[in-house]
Design a protein around this motif. Structure first.
Motif, PDB file in Angstrom:
ATOM      1  N   UNK A  14       0.839  -1.200   0.000  1.00  0.00           N
ATOM      2  CA  UNK A  14       0.000   0.000   0.000  1.00  0.00           C
ATOM      3  C   UNK A  14       0.871   1.246   0.000  1.00  0.00           C
ATOM      4  N   UNK A  15       0.311   2.346  -0.490  1.00  0.00           N
ATOM      5  CA  UNK A  15       1.060   3.594  -0.492  1.00  0.00           C
ATOM      6  C   UNK A  15       0.823   4.355   0.806  1.00  0.00           C
ATOM      7  N   UNK A  16       1.349   5.578   0.876  1.00  0.00           N
ATOM      8  CA  UNK A  16       1.263   6.364   2.113  1.00  0.00           C
ATOM      9  C   UNK A  16      -0.168   6.725   2.479  1.00  0.00           C
ATOM     10  N   UNK A  17      -1.073   6.672   1.504  1.00  0.00           N
ATOM     11  CA  UNK A  17      -2.476   6.985   1.763  1.00  0.00           C
ATOM     12  C   UNK A  17      -3.318   5.744   2.028  1.00  0.00           C
ATOM     13  N   UNK A  18      -2.662   4.590   2.070  1.00  0.00           N
ATOM     14  CA  UNK A  18      -3.369   3.348   2.324  1.00  0.00           C
ATOM     15  C   UNK A  18      -3.987   2.707   1.101  1.00  0.00           C
TER      16      UNK A  18
END
Length: 359
Positions: free
Chosen positions: A300-304
Motif C-alpha cells: 500500500x502507499x502512504x495513503x493506504x
C-alpha cells in the motif's frame, strides 16, 4: 558500456566470473549507487548522475573479489536479477531481424467487477489482439481485434450471477465505475488500418519512431523511460514514476515492441537494476505455458491505497517474455480472487518480423 559489460571486459569470460557472482556484484553495486543512480524527474529536466566511472569500477572490483564469501542476503531479489541478466545474454545473441512488418498476436484477459453493492461478482473476459506495424514509422499498420468470450471468474461468481437473473450479455458494471455490456460468446474479428503507434500504457500511445530511437545501454534506456513517464506524470498531476512503473513500462516493451536484440538485452538489464524485483517461482500463463515470474510492487502507499503488483513471465530456457500482467497480491472482501490471479494479462502467442501483410 554498462556495469555488466565492464565486469566482462575487466574479468574475462563467464568461466572466470560465474553468473551468480556477477549478479551478486551488480546487486551490491546497485545498492551502493541507489541514492545517486536513480533518475529524478522534474518536468522534462533530468538531474545528472552523481557517481563517476572510477567509483563504479572500484565498487565492482570490491564486490566481485568478495563475491565468494557468501550469497546475497536478498535471495528473492538476487534470483530475479540473475534470471533477467541471463535473459539479456540470450537476447544479445539473437540475429538481427529482417522483415517489413512487426507482427504480434496476443490474448488479452481482464477481470471485471459486475453486479450490485450487496451481491457483486467478477467475470473474466478474453480478447484476441493482433497487429502489424510497418518498419517505416511514417506508414500505417493494421489492427485485428476479436472478442473471444467471457464467463464468471469462479463458482462463487457464477452463483452471484445467477442470483442476479443470469443476465446475458453481462451488463451494469457500476461497481467498476463505468457502464458496459460484455457478451459471453465470441464476436467477429475486425481488421482496421492503424496509426504507427504502440499502446504502451493504458490510454496512451508511444510513437513507433520513439521505439526505434530507444538506446541500447541500460542506463540510458532507464533515463529515457523515466523522462517519458515523468512528463506524463506532470501532465496528469501524478507522482513521479517509481521503479514499479518503470518495470511495467519495460515489461510492455519486451512483450509488444519491435526491439532490436541489443535494446531487448538492455531492457532486461534495466529491469535487473530496479529495486524490488523478485523471482516469484514457476507459473503458467493464460495460454497454459510454464514460465518463471518476476514481480515488483504490491503493498500500500502512504495513503493506504493498494499498489499494483506487476508480473513479467519469462521462459527461462529461451529468455523470451511470455506475458506481462497486473496480479492480485492479497485476497480480501473487496478482492476475493486468489493471490496470483491476473487482473489484466497480455499473453504473447506470436511475435516476429514478416514481409507478409494481413489479408
Amino acid at each position: 558500456m554498462d556495469e555488466i559489460q565492464m565486469v566482462r571486459g575487466l574479468y574475462g569470460p563467464p568461466t572466470t566470473a560465474p553468473v551468480h557472482e556477477v549478479a551478486a556484484a551488480r546487486a551490491r553495486l546497485e545498492r551502493l549507487c541507489r541514492p545517486s543512480r536513480r533518475r529524478l524527474v522534474s518536468g522534462s529536466r533530468l538531474l545528472p548522475l552523481g557517481l563517476g566511472l572510477a567509483a563504479a569500477v572500484t565498487a565492482v572490483t570490491l564486490t566481485v573479489l568478495s563475491a565468494g564469501t557468501g550469497p546475497d542476503p536478498e535471495t528473492g531479489q538476487d534470483s530475479g536479477r540473475r534470471l533477467l541478466l541471463a535473459a539479456a545474454e540470450k537476447a544479445d545473441h539473437q540475429p538481427q531481424p529482417n522483415g517489413q512488418y512487426w507482427h504480434v498476436r496476443m490474448q488479452v484477459s481482464d477481470l471485471l467487477l459486475f453486479g450490485t453493492q450487496r451481491d457483486p461478482y467478477w467475470i473474466k473476459t478474453r480478447d484476441r489482439l493482433e497487429y502489424w506495424m510497418s518498419r517505416d514509422p511514417g506508414k500505417l499498420g493494421w489492427d485485428l481485434k476479436q472478442h473471444l468470450g467471457a464467463e464468471p471468474a469462479s463458482p462463487a461468481d457464477a452463483a452471484a450471477w445467477r442470483r442476479a437473473g443470469s443476465p446475458s450479455p453481462f451488463r451494469d458494471a457500476r461497481l467498476s465505475g463505468f457502464h458496459a455490456t460484455v457478451a459471453p460468446g465470441p464476436g467477429k474479428a475486425t481488421l482496421t488500418r492503424s496509426d504507427p503507434n504502440l499502446e504502451i500504457l493504458s490510454g496512451e500511445s508511444f510513437p513507433l519512431r520513439k521505439v526505434f530511437a530507444l538506446p541500447a545501454r541500460s542506463d540510458e534506456l532507464e533515463l529515457a523511460i523515466r523522462n517519458h513517464l515523468g512528463q506524463r506524470a506532470d501532465k496528469n498531476g501524478e507522482d513521479s514514476p517509481d521503479d514499479a512503473r518503470v518495470f511495467d513500462f519495460g515489461s510492455t516493451l519486451l512483450t509488444r515492441a519491435p526491439l532490436t536484440p541489443q535494446v531487448r538485452a538492455a531492457t532486461y538489464r534495466m529491469l535487473a537494476g530496479l529495486h524490488g524485483v523478485r523471482k516469484a517461482g514457476s507459473v503458467r500463463d493464460q495460454a497454459g505455458r510454464s514460465g518463471t515470474a518476476i514481480t515488483i510492487g504490491g503493498g500500500t502507499d502512504k495513503n493506504g491505497n493498494r499498489v499494483p503488483l506487476y508480473r513479467l513471465i519469462i521462459d527461462p530456457s529461451t529468455g523470451q517474455a511470455l506475458a506481462d500482467e497486473t496480479v492480485v497480491e492479497k485476497s480480501d472482501t473487496k478482492v476475493p480472487a486468489k493471490p496470483g490471479t491476473a487482473f489484466t494479462s497480455f499473453t504473447v502467442l506470436e511475435s516476429h518480423w514478416t514481409n507478409t501483410a494481413p489479408k
